[in-house]
Structures are given as C-alpha cells and as structure tokens.
Design a protein around this motif. Structure first.
Motif, PDB file in Angstrom:
ATOM      1  N   SER A 153       0.355  -1.261   0.439  1.00  0.00           N
ATOM      2  CA  SER A 153      -0.140  -0.069   0.025  1.00  0.00           C
ATOM      3  C   SER A 153       0.782   1.266  -0.159  1.00  0.00           C
ATOM      4  CB  SER A 153      -0.995   0.003   1.137  1.00  0.00           C
ATOM      5  OG  SER A 153      -0.031  -0.081   2.290  1.00  0.00           O
ATOM      6  N   LEU A 154       0.060   2.417  -0.296  1.00  0.00           N
ATOM      7  CA  LEU A 154       1.020   3.291  -0.610  1.00  0.00           C
ATOM      8  C   LEU A 154       0.096   4.462   0.700  1.00  0.00           C
ATOM      9  CD1 LEU A 154       2.911   4.620  -2.211  1.00  0.00           C
ATOM     10  CD2 LEU A 154       1.489   5.757  -3.729  1.00  0.00           C
ATOM     11  N   ALA A 155       1.321   4.958   1.598  1.00  0.00           N
ATOM     12  CA  ALA A 155       0.258   5.758   1.829  1.00  0.00           C
ATOM     13  C   ALA A 155       1.457   7.511   1.999  1.00  0.00           C
ATOM     14  CB  ALA A 155       0.895   6.144   3.602  1.00  0.00           C
ATOM     15  N   ALA A 156      -0.548   8.800   2.280  1.00  0.00           N
ATOM     16  CA  ALA A 156       0.637  10.265   1.980  1.00  0.00           C
ATOM     17  C   ALA A 156       0.115  11.084   3.409  1.00  0.00           C
ATOM     18  CB  ALA A 156      -0.361  10.531   0.391  1.00  0.00           C
ATOM     19  N   ASP A 157       0.787  11.895   3.525  1.00  0.00           N
ATOM     20  CA  ASP A 157       0.721  12.335   4.837  1.00  0.00           C
ATOM     21  C   ASP A 157       1.031  13.621   4.402  1.00  0.00           C
ATOM     22  OD1 ASP A 157      -0.508  12.688   7.230  1.00  0.00           O
ATOM     23  OD2 ASP A 157       0.286  11.222   8.086  1.00  0.00           O
ATOM     24  N   ALA A 158       1.970  13.592   4.685  1.00  0.00           N
ATOM     25  CA  ALA A 158       3.052  15.467   5.005  1.00  0.00           C
ATOM     26  C   ALA A 158       4.033  15.409   4.493  1.00  0.00           C
ATOM     27  CB  ALA A 158       3.017  16.490   6.171  1.00  0.00           C
ATOM     28  N   VAL A 159       4.352  16.815   3.576  1.00  0.00           N
ATOM     29  CA  VAL A 159       5.349  17.394   3.317  1.00  0.00           C
ATOM     30  C   VAL A 159       5.842  18.887   3.906  1.00  0.00           C
ATOM     31  CG1 VAL A 159       6.708  18.174   1.168  1.00  0.00           C
ATOM     32  CG2 VAL A 159       5.440  16.174   0.873  1.00  0.00           C
ATOM     33  N   ARG A 160       6.976  18.953   4.106  1.00  0.00           N
ATOM     34  CA  ARG A 160       7.311  20.048   4.881  1.00  0.00           C
ATOM     35  C   ARG A 160       8.747  20.785   3.539  1.00  0.00           C
ATOM     36  NH1 ARG A 160      10.082  19.389  10.652  1.00  0.00           N
ATOM     37  NH2 ARG A 160      11.925  18.513   9.238  1.00  0.00           N
ATOM     38  N   VAL A 161       8.397  22.186   3.746  1.00  0.00           N
ATOM     39  CA  VAL A 161       9.436  22.707   2.517  1.00  0.00           C
ATOM     40  C   VAL A 161       9.987  24.045   4.029  1.00  0.00           C
ATOM     41  CG1 VAL A 161       9.682  24.383  -0.119  1.00  0.00           C
ATOM     42  CG2 VAL A 161       7.494  21.825   0.594  1.00  0.00           C
ATOM     43  N   THR A 162      11.366  24.245   3.516  1.00  0.00           N
ATOM     44  CA  THR A 162      11.868  25.107   4.769  1.00  0.00           C
ATOM     45  C   THR A 162      13.069  25.620   3.957  1.00  0.00           C
ATOM     46  OG1 THR A 162      11.269  23.496   6.196  1.00  0.00           O
ATOM     47  CG2 THR A 162      13.327  25.486   6.691  1.00  0.00           C
ATOM     48  N   LEU A 163      12.960  27.194   4.048  1.00  0.00           N
ATOM     49  CA  LEU A 163      13.874  27.768   2.892  1.00  0.00           C
ATOM     50  C   LEU A 163      14.508  27.862   4.051  1.00  0.00           C
ATOM     51  CD1 LEU A 163      14.448  29.476   0.923  1.00  0.00           C
ATOM     52  CD2 LEU A 163      13.496  31.565   2.202  1.00  0.00           C
ATOM     53  N   THR A 164      15.771  27.672   3.446  1.00  0.00           N
ATOM     54  CA  THR A 164      17.677  27.009   4.478  1.00  0.00           C
ATOM     55  C   THR A 164      18.280  28.507   3.932  1.00  0.00           C
ATOM     56  OG1 THR A 164      18.213  26.774   2.006  1.00  0.00           O
ATOM     57  CG2 THR A 164      17.294  25.238   3.869  1.00  0.00           C
ATOM     58  N   HIS A 165      18.653  29.130   2.476  1.00  0.00           N
ATOM     59  CA  HIS A 165      19.252  30.325   2.680  1.00  0.00           C
ATOM     60  C   HIS A 165      19.191  31.030   0.609  1.00  0.00           C
ATOM     61  CE1 HIS A 165      22.151  27.324   0.120  1.00  0.00           C
ATOM     62  NE2 HIS A 165      22.631  27.946  -0.372  1.00  0.00           N
ATOM     63  N   LEU A 166      19.347  32.566   0.961  1.00  0.00           N
ATOM     64  CA  LEU A 166      18.570  32.871  -0.255  1.00  0.00           C
ATOM     65  C   LEU A 166      20.305  33.560  -0.472  1.00  0.00           C
ATOM     66  CD1 LEU A 166      15.449  35.490  -0.057  1.00  0.00           C
ATOM     67  CD2 LEU A 166      16.099  33.027  -1.095  1.00  0.00           C
ATOM     68  N   THR A 167      21.237  33.619  -2.049  1.00  0.00           N
ATOM     69  CA  THR A 167      22.352  34.384  -2.268  1.00  0.00           C
ATOM     70  C   THR A 167      22.082  35.535  -2.136  1.00  0.00           C
ATOM     71  OG1 THR A 167      21.408  34.611  -5.033  1.00  0.00           O
ATOM     72  CG2 THR A 167      22.617  32.444  -4.232  1.00  0.00           C
ATOM     73  N   PRO A 168      22.658  36.310  -2.080  1.00  0.00           N
ATOM     74  CA  PRO A 168      22.900  37.689  -2.127  1.00  0.00           C
ATOM     75  C   PRO A 168      21.919  38.639  -2.920  1.00  0.00           C
ATOM     76  CG  PRO A 168      24.515  37.550  -1.253  1.00  0.00           C
ATOM     77  CD  PRO A 168      24.267  36.195  -1.650  1.00  0.00           C
ATOM     78  N   SER A 169      21.682  37.956  -4.506  1.00  0.00           N
ATOM     79  CA  SER A 169      21.182  38.344  -5.488  1.00  0.00           C
ATOM     80  C   SER A 169      19.853  37.998  -5.377  1.00  0.00           C
ATOM     81  CB  SER A 169      22.015  38.193  -6.932  1.00  0.00           C
ATOM     82  OG  SER A 169      23.130  38.681  -7.312  1.00  0.00           O
ATOM     83  N   GLU A 170      19.120  36.960  -4.757  1.00  0.00           N
ATOM     84  CA  GLU A 170      17.596  36.548  -4.639  1.00  0.00           C
ATOM     85  C   GLU A 170      17.506  37.329  -3.443  1.00  0.00           C
ATOM     86  OE1 GLU A 170      19.130  31.786  -6.131  1.00  0.00           O
ATOM     87  OE2 GLU A 170      19.056  32.511  -3.554  1.00  0.00           O
ATOM     88  N   GLY A 171      17.913  37.604  -2.385  1.00  0.00           N
ATOM     89  CA  GLY A 171      17.824  38.485  -1.227  1.00  0.00           C
ATOM     90  C   GLY A 171      17.121  39.588  -2.352  1.00  0.00           C
TER      91      GLY A 171
END
Length: 548
Positions: free
Chosen positions: A445-463
């Motif tokens: 069987s296959l389960a789908a529950d939750a996914v977490r996405v965390t912004l770790t860092h931006l380059t200076p240009s992205e900031g």
C-alpha cells in the motif's frame, strides 16, 4: 474565562471582548461549546452532538409533539471545526463557531425552546446557553465590524445530491420567475438576507441566484447548490429545506426582521461533503475560498493573511487535509482511489491511503515557492508492514515539469518522523510540487501524509530580488521607484560579480534613500520599516555567506 464553567448570562453580550479568539468556552455542564472568533462570520452546528446525559430524557413524539425529529446530522460538528480551521489557515483569524454537543434526541437547538427541550430544565438551560453564545458572537461581530454573516450547518438525506441553501423562502417561491420575485417586496422582506438585499444596488433575484449568489459561487467551486444561477429552484416534488418553519435558528439570527447580521441555512448532502474527513476538509476549504468573494458585495471584508517577505527558516507544511493548509501556500491533490487512513503515526488528523496502487496513481503535495532560493524538503508517512518498499518521491521545479530530484523510499520503516530529501535550489517562483507514486511492479500500500518545505538560504542576489518585490508594493511615484530599483540593480550586479563590499555599499545607499523618503513624508514609518529591515538582513546574510 477560558475553558469550562462559563454560562452565557443575559449580560454576556457586554462581555464579548473578554473572549479570546480560537479558544473554546463551555456552559457549566459542557453541553454547549463556543469557539470565539475575530472574523465577521458565525457558524453553528445544532444537530451534530452525541452526548446523552441521564439528566435529560430522550425526546419523543409522545412527549414533544408529532413533528419531533431526533436524527443526528452526521458529522456536522466536525464539519464546523474543519470550517474554522480552513478560515484560520486562509486568514490567520477565526470565525465564531457554536456547537450543540448534546444529541438531537436530548436537545434540538434549531427549534423554539418548547419543542427543543420538551420542558426539561437542563435541556432548557442548554438551549438558552446555545443561543446566548450565538448572541454573544453576534454582539462581538457588530461591535468590531458593524455587520456580519451567520451560517447554520445541517445535513440532509435527500436523493438530489446538492447543497440546499435556506433563506426562509419556500420551494414554491423559488420557482417564481426573477421578475415575479422582484415585483413583490414581500419575498425580499421574508428573506434571511433582507437587510443586505435592501441596501444592494443588485436586484433581490440576482443576489438570490445570480452570478454573485452564494449558490452560484459554491456550484462553480464544485458543490452543486440550490438556489443558484445553475439550479434556480427545486423542481416540483423535490424535497427542500427552507431554513424556517419549523427551523428556528435562521429566522432568529438572520436579518428578515432587520439588523446587520444576515445569514443562511446550509443543508449539506452526505457523500462528498460530510462522509469522510477529507470530504469535510475539502468542503471547508471551498467555503473559506468562496465566502470572501460572496460577502464582499455586502461590505463584509475577509482578508487573506498579510504577506511577509521570504526569510531563511520560513516553513511550509503541506498536509493531506486541505483545511489545514494555507491555500496561498499549500495544496494537496490526488489521482486514483485514495481513502482516508488514520493511526497514531499520522502527522495530523489522518493520512491518505491507496491499497492497490498503480504507477499512474499519484499524490501531489503542491507548495508555493515565493522566491528563487534553496529549500529543504522533508516527508512524513505512517509506517506499516504492508506498505510499499518502493515509493517514488519526485521533486518538481515551479514550472511543474522539471524534476529536480527523485528518491525511492521504504514506507515500511521510518514512520512518524520527518524524513529528509535534501536541499534543492528552485530557480523560479511559483507552484512547485512533490509527487508520490508507486514504483512500476512494486507491491504494498501507499501512504501520503505530509511534506515540509523550508527555505534554507538565499544568495545575496536572490535577497535583492525580494527587495525589488517589496519596492513594487510601496506607494511611490514612478521616479522615486526607479531610483530605488536602480540601486537594487547595481547591488545585484555587484553581488553577481563577487564584489560583496560594492554590493553592500549599494544596499547602504538604498537604505539611506528609503530613510530619506520616510523623512520627507513620501513613506510612512510603517511602510519603510520592513524594507529597511530586509535590506539590512540581506547585508548580514551576504557577510555570513562570504565570510566578510
């Protein structure tokens, strides 16, 4: 005042400000629950309770009259809770919710006190507490917003699978033409949204079943409704609940007799709305999406959460229950015959389960990437010996097609925890996704529950790109905006060449100019502060990432 033991006395309307939004309050016996809110909407569930205390005998036709009904509107109590959660995730604020926790066989909170309680003193007190809490919620809404919308939630078992919206108008009245409805003021005067209709530039029939009617919005959202533009009235012979006679709540708490709390009774069908937790969650999410657009025409504003600039450490959790997701940031969709599952390892209230998956059956955890940057991806599943050992997790870029990574995991192990899938750089802002599926030829069987996405860092240009977005939201004339953007373009170019000090210098000049605009009165302190603070953060991050 929080918690049990609070009985809503007659003067409780004066104490409405004492209620803390999101906190549950109960009458002295725990029969009635009020979850306080800070939005101009009120939801009630009078027939979803299950308590059967010995102090309150069962209601029957013999003791309460021949029209006595004791059937529970199954799952409407939880439906109200899911609606509260969906509104909170969309707005960051709470609707007011009042729930009768007594079984309908003990108290019918949608009848006058005689038919509701059948003369039992404990039931009569519960009835007074129930409506006292609603009155307190109405007083709070009027004090803060000046107007609001009341919704009484019910469940029907009629053959036609649609929502029945009760505005205190009979099916015969609804079968009149628009011209006939608008020609006789008595129809508008009988309606539970009378005040708002009389104030509106639109005709009564248009508000009832035109393009901006509640039923039309709900039908467009996938929930067929009557009355609506698509389904103006029940056909002859089709049962339909009007919201009145013998209903009590909508006439009492709506505005047919005046006032600025208007409302509706929503009779929900079972399959697809109330049956499963996912059904209830999806309907709650749709209602939270529809109500702001519908109510805006009456001057009732329900605003989404305020946007904040993306900052490393920001986290998005995509749950399989959409009522727990902020719709601006997270959505869950499936293809295939998934069902609700639940055990102690679930991330939230439940998970989604597919017993015999094929490689074509998928679950998609969609999340909004606010800016290009590096994001950590983690997934949660409930482990079980019968699960597949070959579950594919694909991480897709915001264009929806470019796969950034693919990983195969064993769902028989590592349950009830966040499992890391690495840090990935997303080059585009927009809706990205993690797709879960079965490996071809695999079993289990296959389960789908939750996914977490965390912004770790931006380059200076992205900031700097985030800063440009903030500048675009400032109330500046074109010349001043161009001047700020020129400094940001120069800073980005310097960072791109590796000239960190020069880039920091351009951001320093940017901060000085924003400060000058504030001092000159072109920007308020409140408008300038977040821009300056974010620019200072980009400078600090650039120093940390380069060691300068």
């Amino acid at each position: 005042m929080a918690g049990a033991g609070l009985s809503p006395a007659a003067d409780q309307e004066k104490e409405a400000e004492a209620f803390v939004p999101g906190t549950s309050y109960f009458d002295e016996k725990g029969y009635i629950e009020y979850v306080a809110g800070n939005l101009p909407v009120i939801f009630t569930a009078p027939h979803g309770g299950s308590l059967t205390p010995e102090a309150i005998p069962a209601r029957s036709s013999a003791t309460c009259g021949p029209k006595t009904v004791t059937q529970t509107d199954l799952n409407t109590q939880d439906l109200a809770r899911q609606i509260q959660q969906a509104f909170f995730n969309k707005t960051g604020k709470y609707p007011h919710v009042v729930i009768n926790r007594l079984a309908r066989s003990r108290l019918d909170a949608n009848r006058d006190i005689g038919a509701a309680a059948c003369g039992n003193p404990s039931a009569e007190q519960a009835w007074r507490d129930y409506h006292g809490f609603i009155d307190a919620a109405k007083a709070d809404v009027l004090a803060e917003f000046g107007r609001g919308w009341y919704t009484d939630l019910h469940g029907h078992g009629h053959a036609v699978q649609r929502l029945e919206l009760g505005y205190q108008l009979t099916a015969e009245t609804l079968r009149l033409s628009d011209a006939e409805l608008d020609a006789a003021p008595a129809h508008e005067q009988a309606a539970s949204f009378r005040t708002f209709s009389e104030e509106s530039p639109l005709s009564f029939s248009a508000l009832l079943r035109g393009p901006t009617a509640l039923g039309t919005y709900l039908t467009d959202a996938g929930y067929p409704s009557v009355p609506s533009q698509q389904d103006p009235a029940p056909q002859v012979g089709e049962p339909y609940f009007t919201g009145a006679d013998p209903g009590y709540n909508t006439p009492r708490h709506g505005c047919a007799d005046g006032g600025h709390i208007c409302g509706v009774q929503i009779e929900t069908h079972y399959a697809g709305v109330r049956r499963t937790l996912t059904d209830r969650s999806d309907f709650a999410t749709a209602l939270a999406d529809v109500y702001p657009d519908f109510l805006a025409q009456f001057g009732i504003r329900i605003e989404p959460k305020a946007k904040t600039p993306p900052t490393p450490g920001d986290e998005i959790v995509v749950d399989n229950l959409n009522s727990f997701n902020d719709p601006a940031k997270a959505r869950f969709v499936t293809s295939g015959s998934w069902v609700d599952g639940n055990n102690s390892q679930s991330h939230g209230l439940n998970f989604r389960l597919l017993s015999n998956p094929s490689a074509k059956d998928t679950a998609e955890f969609r999340f909004y990437v606010p800016t290009p940057g590096s994001y950590a991806i983690d997934a949660w599943w409930p482990a079980q010996s019968g699960r597949s050992r070959n579950v594919v997790y694909q991480i897709h870029e915001a264009d929806g097609s470019t796969a950034l990574a693919e990983s195969v995991r064993d769902q028989r192990v590592d349950g009830a925890q966040w499992n890391p899938f690495g840090v990935h750089h997303f080059s585009k802002a927009g809706w990205a996704k993690v797709v879960v599926s079965q490996s071809p030829g695999a079993t289990g069987s296959l389960a789908a529950d939750a996914v977490r996405v965390t912004l770790t860092h931006l380059t200076p240009s992205e900031g700097v790109a985030v800063l440009a977005g903030l500048v675009g939201e400032l109330p500046l004339d074109a010349g001043n905006a161009r001047s700020l953007n020129a400094k940001l373009d120069a800073a980005s170019a310097q960072f791109g060449r590796g000239n960190v000090e020069a880039g920091k210098g351009q951001l320093g000049a940017f901060i000085n100019q924003v400060t000058a605009f504030k001092q000159a009165g072109s920007l308020s302190a409140e408008q300038a502060r977040p821009v300056i603070e974010y620019a200072e953060r980009v400078i600090r991050d650039a120093e940390q990432q380069t060691g300068q």
